[in-house]
Scaffold this active site. Structure first.
Site, PDB file in Angstrom:
ATOM      1  N   THR A   1      -1.756  17.318 -13.759  1.00  0.00           N
ATOM      2  CA  THR A   1      -1.490  15.950 -13.320  1.00  0.00           C
ATOM      3  C   THR A   1      -1.323  15.024 -14.519  1.00  0.00           C
ATOM      4  OG1 THR A   1      -2.865  16.398 -11.399  1.00  0.00           O
ATOM      5  CG2 THR A   1      -2.293  14.096 -11.843  1.00  0.00           C
TER       6      THR A   1
ATOM      7  N   LYS B   1      -6.185  22.631   6.098  1.00  0.00           N
ATOM      8  CA  LYS B   1      -4.820  22.512   5.563  1.00  0.00           C
ATOM      9  C   LYS B   1      -3.843  21.878   6.554  1.00  0.00           C
ATOM     10  CE  LYS B   1      -5.397  26.584   2.614  1.00  0.00           C
ATOM     11  NZ  LYS B   1      -4.905  27.915   2.253  1.00  0.00           N
TER      12      LYS B   1
ATOM     13  N   ASP C   1      -3.203  20.687 -18.825  1.00  0.00           N
ATOM     14  CA  ASP C   1      -3.525  20.041 -17.563  1.00  0.00           C
ATOM     15  C   ASP C   1      -2.227  19.915 -16.757  1.00  0.00           C
ATOM     16  OD1 ASP C   1      -4.973  18.514 -15.635  1.00  0.00           O
ATOM     17  OD2 ASP C   1      -4.177  16.695 -16.529  1.00  0.00           O
TER      18      ASP C   1
ATOM     19  N   LYS D   1     -13.025  23.865 -17.711  1.00  0.00           N
ATOM     20  CA  LYS D   1     -11.873  23.831 -18.622  1.00  0.00           C
ATOM     21  C   LYS D   1     -12.310  24.088 -20.059  1.00  0.00           C
ATOM     22  CE  LYS D   1      -8.931  20.635 -15.979  1.00  0.00           C
ATOM     23  NZ  LYS D   1      -8.157  19.384 -16.055  1.00  0.00           N
TER      24      LYS D   1
ATOM     25  N   SER E   1      -9.284  20.743   2.901  1.00  0.00           N
ATOM     26  CA  SER E   1      -8.780  21.876   2.114  1.00  0.00           C
ATOM     27  C   SER E   1      -8.941  23.185   2.867  1.00  0.00           C
ATOM     28  CB  SER E   1      -9.533  21.947   0.783  1.00  0.00           C
ATOM     29  OG  SER E   1     -10.932  22.046   1.000  1.00  0.00           O
TER      30      SER E   1
ATOM     31  N   GLU F   1       1.561  11.827   1.449  1.00  0.00           N
ATOM     32  CA  GLU F   1       1.736  11.002   2.642  1.00  0.00           C
ATOM     33  C   GLU F   1       2.470   9.714   2.313  1.00  0.00           C
ATOM     34  OE1 GLU F   1      -2.089  10.540   4.585  1.00  0.00           O
ATOM     35  OE2 GLU F   1      -1.548  12.204   5.901  1.00  0.00           O
TER      36      GLU F   1
END
Length: 1309
Positions: free
Chosen positions: A638, A798, A636, A1026, A795, A749
């Site tokens: 993250t 962008k 993975d 996955k 997405s 952000e």
């Protein structure tokens, strides 16, 4: 709206009350609720407080007795909780029930769980306007009973009412809900159908399935079944050889050890599950007064009407439930950083600063306090017709926004914005009982949800409330079909939900109702069931034992054939074959499983106590050898490779780039650029900074023109970054002081806004209408801007944009006129889309490429000034486009392109780094050098995954990355596969949709190409995808796969792999709990594989071969004896000699091989190529197996043949020589195979030798003790030992000289 009532806290002495009647009064405080089956951590405290209040006489609120509902003697199954149900008993029955009721209950505590099968009837009778919604008794109360004080003419002195007589038990609804149908959830009430419990379970077995499943798994191994048959054969008298216990005891011991280890592993899993399931959550409990219908009729005649806001007011209090006791319909109160325990729909969200106010103040007071800032800003008349603008009601009640983290569910790092439905956000918690939610059947899709919420004010009747409705038909916002007037309904979408295992990220309090529990949650449906894993080494040994068994059968038949298939003792030939099979059963050593299982426990002990990998836990102790055979690593991103912590590392403003220490120069520019001139008049409004303001250079330094230009550009880009975002600042109290924190849907952000604060410009306020910025050094507000439009990041697009109007002074905004208005459009986005939007330049492409090579996530920032007329034209056109029914999104995007996204002024480029976990780069490099192919599977965006792959060195410098994204056609998919076949050194980057297309139409072709690539990166992967990839690699390659992750979305992948490794993440331990091995850092994986995996495999391989050698050599001796005794199936070593040889006399030295190591840890890390040899399985192969078979046959033949030659063929002297040589030969063979000596090895060898020689005096029943102490015995033993040992050892030395193994090369031996 009714007056807001506070929560009824467990320690609060206040209590809702009604107006009193003169002679029909009772004390509400004396009413006691019934106990719940669900545990309530606050119930005892609540009940005790109630008793104290009764004794002190502090509860004086009375309720009219005519308002009570009597229900004594009525069966609960005659009445059910729900809408539109009425009582079938009226008049005198109710009066009689009231008078005779021993346990009449005035108040029912909902605990968010109404009881549908208690002896309850509808609270309000059928009236002219329809029936009121029924309030059934609730199942999680705070009190233990009830006591009613009746007037004297109704009381009975002979039999006082006691509190315990009023207890009732919550019962489950009799009907189980069909999981394939939609569901209607009554908020805060007991449901009419039964739903699964909300329990997490990672256990492999149940108490009933443990023995059948474990025994099946054990006897699925060939040699376990073989020894079971051998043991059972001893029940038959003609086949019995020696003691029955000789064969039964070893098998029982093996099964006990194995089953005990499995049981301990599963008990540990259950304990961890119990810890997670016992986590406490705050649930809202509802207390509802119950009124008698006959008395209510009298009151109705007086013109009084019961509503949700007067006599029938609902009191709300808090109680604590364990996670596993939560039920569908429970209303949860969740706070910041709290894990969501079930799939919920958000009803209300409140910022923490106003939580207390919203509970205690009236709505009018709340509106006044919330409008202070809005009044100060004095919003002007500029209004956009954009439909997305919040309404005034939203502002008054709070917009119901909250952010959640979903990385434990889908792997996406961005925070997700969630909204409460406007219908429920405006409601007080007391009104929640009037809500019904219609939801679809449980599904795997984590990004989809369709439902409807209905509100029946003042108890408006709902018709067909229990019927199944299609949530697809949820577009109406008025009165749904078949419902009475006054019903309000609103649609629900994914934006109104929070799934199990997500984490509340906002500094807010959220009230949410449970919709799906336990196995029906999105998390559980996306998780594959756990399976029992079998190591590759065990499968290989299983194959070898089949060969040994075949050799045993062939040898038995040959010996019987040589005898002529006729036995002189009258036995049939097949009986003789069976007796030979039993005699040679040691060829297939039953102690092999015992030794291997004990070895696995030792390896697990080493792993868990290794100081180099603190916190490591072995949860599945059956597969440590597979750690040394891994060829594919699926990781993975993250939380596994990255920390999910963003930091702005670099900024480029066109002519100069700033990074690291150069950021101090940016700070000085910002300090100068946002410095305000001193006020000349005391009461004059202070001036504010706008993009048109002149740049004020410091008077103390020489400001050249170039420096002023650079300073102006830095100020402009910092201002743009401080304004163009969706970040909301919040204030939190940490260690007694207020700290500003930021909330946003994207960590990028937040990183940018934190950087602007670090260089001197702080975001102090942002809502949907305005932004205020503060100079850090002076603490003064330097920028105020009104938000006119926001274009959020998608997405597909962008990019993200915002239109703001700047205030010139600290006074209120003025109506803009002509070109005097400061209206600016800011936009930031990916360089791929922004390069065509910004004005022509000669540095953007080069600088973004440089940052991308450094692994930074780049954002291009631009701006454009708009006149008032331009903005008005845009706003009108945009509003018209937003009203189109067909092609709305395309029309709105076209308006933005035509009016705004043309020739933007390029301000600069930022580079944000997603911080990697410690030592990720060297770890990945070491694993690649060890021959492991690494795949990264993540739910995150394509750009994010690409940047992390580059920064983590998963993709080598200059390596071509072939991207497959948004693949829709099979032709394009085939072209991509053909390209990759011819470019096997490329890295593949593929998104989830394209991967799904590949797996559907080109499954075999895709995996055959992908497994040959050095690295594969799959983005936007669902948990199921996955797991499918892991299974596909296993099935196609037949190689060992290792999956590592830290989130709940990785559980399926971890369980599908041969070796699952879980990282204890910041957000939870679900992946860690479901994994075979748990670690705390990704860098610990290298030691787990390269060091512990190597040792486990090498040691087990050597141990297995020695145990086989030990059993085979004694079987060869038995064969030689049978040949010498005219092929009779008689035992050479009987009873204790047979058992002692396999245990006391050889077991400790052989088992001490689990401490051997061929290289030390430093060499294993320095030469990871050594690991590549392990994956080839050379340590235990058919070649090494037959070498050991040949050695065993040679030594067994020499030992038994020479013993028979030197001594009599039959007799205790021959047995003494043969058995003594056999034991000493095995001890010396162990010493010859040891690579690195350990003190335990020396002790076991010497200790076992002493035990053997010390036990000889007790072996008089088998040995000729007088002969043993003679010199004749000694020279025979030494001679046979020399002939048995010297040739094998010489061959070993010669092979080391001619073809030394790799470990001897790196050690310089």
């Amino acid at each position: 709206m009714p007056s807001t009532r506070g929560y009824y806290q467990p320690t609060d002495s206040s209590f809702p009350h009604e107006e009193s009647d003169s002679d029909l009064d009772l004390e509400v405080g004396e009413l006691r609720e019934a106990p719940s089956t669900a545990p309530n951590l606050s119930s005892s405290v609540h009940a005790n407080r109630f008793d104290e209040d009764l004794q002190n006489g502090t509860r004086k609120a009375g309720t009219a007795l005519r308002s009570l509902r009597a229900n004594r003697g009525r069966r609960g199954d005659e009445y059910q909780a729900g809408y539109g149900q009425s009582s079938s008993r009226r008049g005198s029955e109710e009066a009689e029930g009231l008078i005779n009721d021993d346990d009449g209950t005035d108040l029912r505590d909902s605990g968010a769980s109404f009881t549908a099968t208690e002896d309850d009837v509808p609270l309000l009778p059928l009236s002219k306007s329809g029936r009121r919604r029924q309030r059934a008794g609730l199942g999680s109360p705070s009190h233990a009973g009830s006591k009613i004080r009746l007037p004297s003419f109704m009381s009975s002195a002979s039999r006082p009412t006691t509190p315990r007589e009023a207890q009732y038990v919550e019962e489950e609804p009799p009907e189980e809900h069909d999981p394939s149908s939609t569901r209607i959830v009554a908020v805060g009430q007991q449901q009419t159908s039964r739903f699964p419990p909300n329990a997490v379970s990672n256990a492999k077995y149940t108490p009933w399935s443990f023995l059948p499943r474990t025994l099946y798994n054990e006897f699925s191994f060939f040699f376990n079944m073989y020894f079971l048959l051998v043991a059972l054969s001893q029940i038959i008298p003609p086949l019995r050889i020696g003691y029955l216990s000789t064969y039964i005891a070893p098998l029982a011991f093996v099964l006990t050890i194995t089953l005990g280890k499995e049981a301990l592993d599963d008990i540990a899993r259950r304990r961890r599950d119990a810890e997670a399931n016992s986590e406490g959550y705050t649930v809202l409990g509802f207390q509802v007064p119950i009124f008698d219908s006959s008395m209510r009729t009298l009151k109705k005649k007086k013109g009084s009407r019961h509503s949700g806001s007067d006599e029938t007011s609902v009191s709300v209090h808090e109680l604590v439930k364990r996670a596993r006791d939560l039920k569908v319909g429970d209303v949860l109160k969740l706070g910041k950083d709290q894990r969501v325990p079930a799939d919920v729909v958000i009803l209300k969200s409140m910022m923490n600063e106003s939580v207390k106010t919203s509970m205690e103040e009236s709505p009018a007071e709340r509106r006044d306090s919330e409008n202070l800032l809005e009044g100060a800003l004095d919003e002007p008349a500029i209004q956009s017709d954009n439909a997305n603008k919040p309404s005034s009601q939203d502002d008054a009640e709070g917009v119901g926004e909250t952010f959640i983290r979903t990385d434990q569910l889908d792997g996406e790092t961005d925070w997700k914005l969630r909204l409460a439905s406007p219908l429920t956000q405006a409601l007080d918690p007391q009104e929640f009982l009037k809500l019904n939610i219609t939801a679809g059947k449980p599904e795997k899709a984590v990004n989809e949800f369709v439902g409807t919420i209905e509100y029946a004010p003042d108890g408006t009747q709902r018709k067909n409330s229990t019927s199944t409705r299609n949530p697809e038909n949820s577009d109406t916002t008025d009165v749904a079909d078949g419902q009475g007037p006054g019903i309000q309904s609103a649609p629900l979408s994914i934006d109104n939900t929070a799934w199990a295992n997500t984490v509340l990220a906002s500094n807010s309090t959220v009230l949410a109702v449970v919709i799906y529990t336990g196995p029906e949650t999105r998390q559980a449906l996306s998780t594959s069931p756990s399976r029992s894993k079998t190591g590759l080494l065990e499968n290989e040994i299983n194959s070898l034992t089949k060969i040994l068994c075949f050799l045993t059968l062939a040898l038995s038949i040959i010996l019987v054939a040589l005898e002529g298939f006729e036995s002189p003792d009258g036995h049939k030939w097949y009986v003789s074959v069976m007796r030979f099979l039993i005699l040679f059963s040691t060829i297939v050593p039953i102690s092999l499983r015992v030794n291997l299982d004990m070895g696995k426990s030792v390896y697990a002990w080493f792993i868990e106590r290794d100081p180099g990998i603190p916190g490591a836990v072995v949860r599945t102790s059956t597969i440590p050898e597979d750690l040394g055979r891994v060829e594919y690593l699926l990781s993975d991103k993250t939380g596994t490779l990255t920390q999910n912590e963003m930091e702005l590392k670099k900024i480029h403003v066109g002519t100069v780039s700033y990074a690291n220490e150069a950021m101090d120069e940016v700070t000085s520019y910002v300090k100068q650029g946002f410095s305000l001139p001193q006020q000349t008049e005391h009461n004059a409004p202070s001036a504010l900074i706008t993009p048109s303001s002149a740049y004020l250079a410091s008077s103390t330094t020489s400001a050249t023109r170039t420096r002023r230009e650079i300073g102006c550009r830095v100020r402009d880009v910092v201002l743009a970054l401080a304004l163009c975002h969706n970040v909301t600042p919040t204030t939190e109290e940490v260690d007694g002081r207020n700290v500003t924190a930021y909330q946003a849907s994207s960590p990028d952000e937040i990183a940018i806004v934190q950087w602007t604060e670090a260089v001197g410009l702080r975001l102090v306020h942002r809502d949907r209408k305005s932004i205020m910025l503060q100079a850090v050094d002076t603490g003064r507000i330097v920028v105020r801007a009104r938000i006119l439009d926001v274009f959020p990041f998608t997405s597909e697009g962008k990019r993200m944009g915002i239109i703001v109007q700047f205030a010139q002074t600290s006074e209120s905004f003025s109506e803009p006129a002509g070109d005097d208005s400061e209206i600016w459009f800011y936009q930031k986005g990916a360089d791929t889309v922004m390069s065509s939007i910004v004005a022509a330049n000669d540095w953007l492409e080069e600088e973004t490429s440089n940052m991308a090579r450094e692994g930074l996530r780049t954002l291009v920032v631009g701006r454009k000034k708009l006149s008032w007329q331009q903005y008005k034209e845009f706003s009108t056109s945009f509003a018209q486009a937003s009203l189109q029914l067909q092609g709305r999104d395309a029309a709105m995007a076209k308006i933005i392109r035509d009016f705004l996204e043309r020739d933007l002024e390029l301000l600069g480029v930022t580079g944000v780094e997603d911080k990697l976990q410690r030592d990720v780069k060297p770890s990945l490099e070491l694993l690649r050098n060890a021959g492991i192919k690494i795949w990264m599977l993540t739910g995150d965006k394509v750009e994010t995954a690409r940047c992390v792959a580059v920064s983590a060195k998963l993709v080598a410098r200059g390596q071509y990355v072939h991207t497959i994204a948004k693949l829709k056609s099979k032709d394009r998919a085939q072209d991509s596969l053909d390209f990759l076949r011819n470019k096997s050194d490329a890295c593949l980057l593929i998104d989830g949709d394209s991967l799904a297309l590949m797996l559907t139409h080109f499954r075999d072709s895709f995996i055959s190409v992908a497994v040959r690539l050095p690295a594969v990166i799959a983005c936007r992967c669902s948990p199921t995808q996955k797991a499918d990839v892991a299974k596909l690699i296993r099935q196609h390659t037949k190689k060992r796969t290792c999956c590592i992750g830290d989130g709940g979305n990785d559980v399926s992948m971890i369980q599908a792999a041969d070796v699952g490794v879980g990282i204890v993440g910041k957000e939870g331990r679900q992946a860690s709990l479901a994994a075979d091995f748990s670690i705390e850092q990704f860098c610990h994986l290298t030691k787990l594989l390269v060091w512990h995996g190597r040792n486990s495999y090498k040691r087990s391989a050597k141990l297995a071969q020695f145990v086989i050698h030990r059993g085979l050599i004694i079987s060869v001796c038995q064969t030689m004896f049978s040949i010498a005794s005219k092929f009779e199936p008689n035992a050479l070593y009987r009873d204790w000699l047979l058992v002692g040889y396999a245990t006391v006399y050889t077991m400790a030295p052989v088992f001490s091989l689990v401490l051997d190591k061929d290289v030390d840890e430093d060499l294993a890390n320095l030469y990871p190529e050594l690991y590549k040899e392990l994956t080839e399985g050379r340590s235990l192969s058919y070649r090494t197996f037959f070498i050991w078979v040949f050695v065993s046959i040679y030594q067994g033949s020499i030992i038994q043949g020479l013993s028979e030659l030197f001594v009599d063929i039959d007799g205790p002297r021959m047995v003494a020589v043969s058995f003594t040589v056999l034991v000493i030969n095995e001890l010396i063979m162990v010493a010859m195979e040891i690579t690195t000596w350990h003190p335990v090895m020396i002790f076991s060898l010497l200790g076992t030798a002493l035990i053997f020689f010390g036990s000889i005096p007790f072996l008089g029943g088998y040995f000729d003790l007088g002969y043993v102490v003679s010199l004749s015995f000694l020279w025979r033993v030494l001679a046979i030992l020399a002939i048995s040992l010297v040739p094998p050892y010489s061959a070993k030395l010669l092979r080391r000289k001619l073809k030394p193994p790799s470990y001897r090369k790196v050690r310089g031996l």
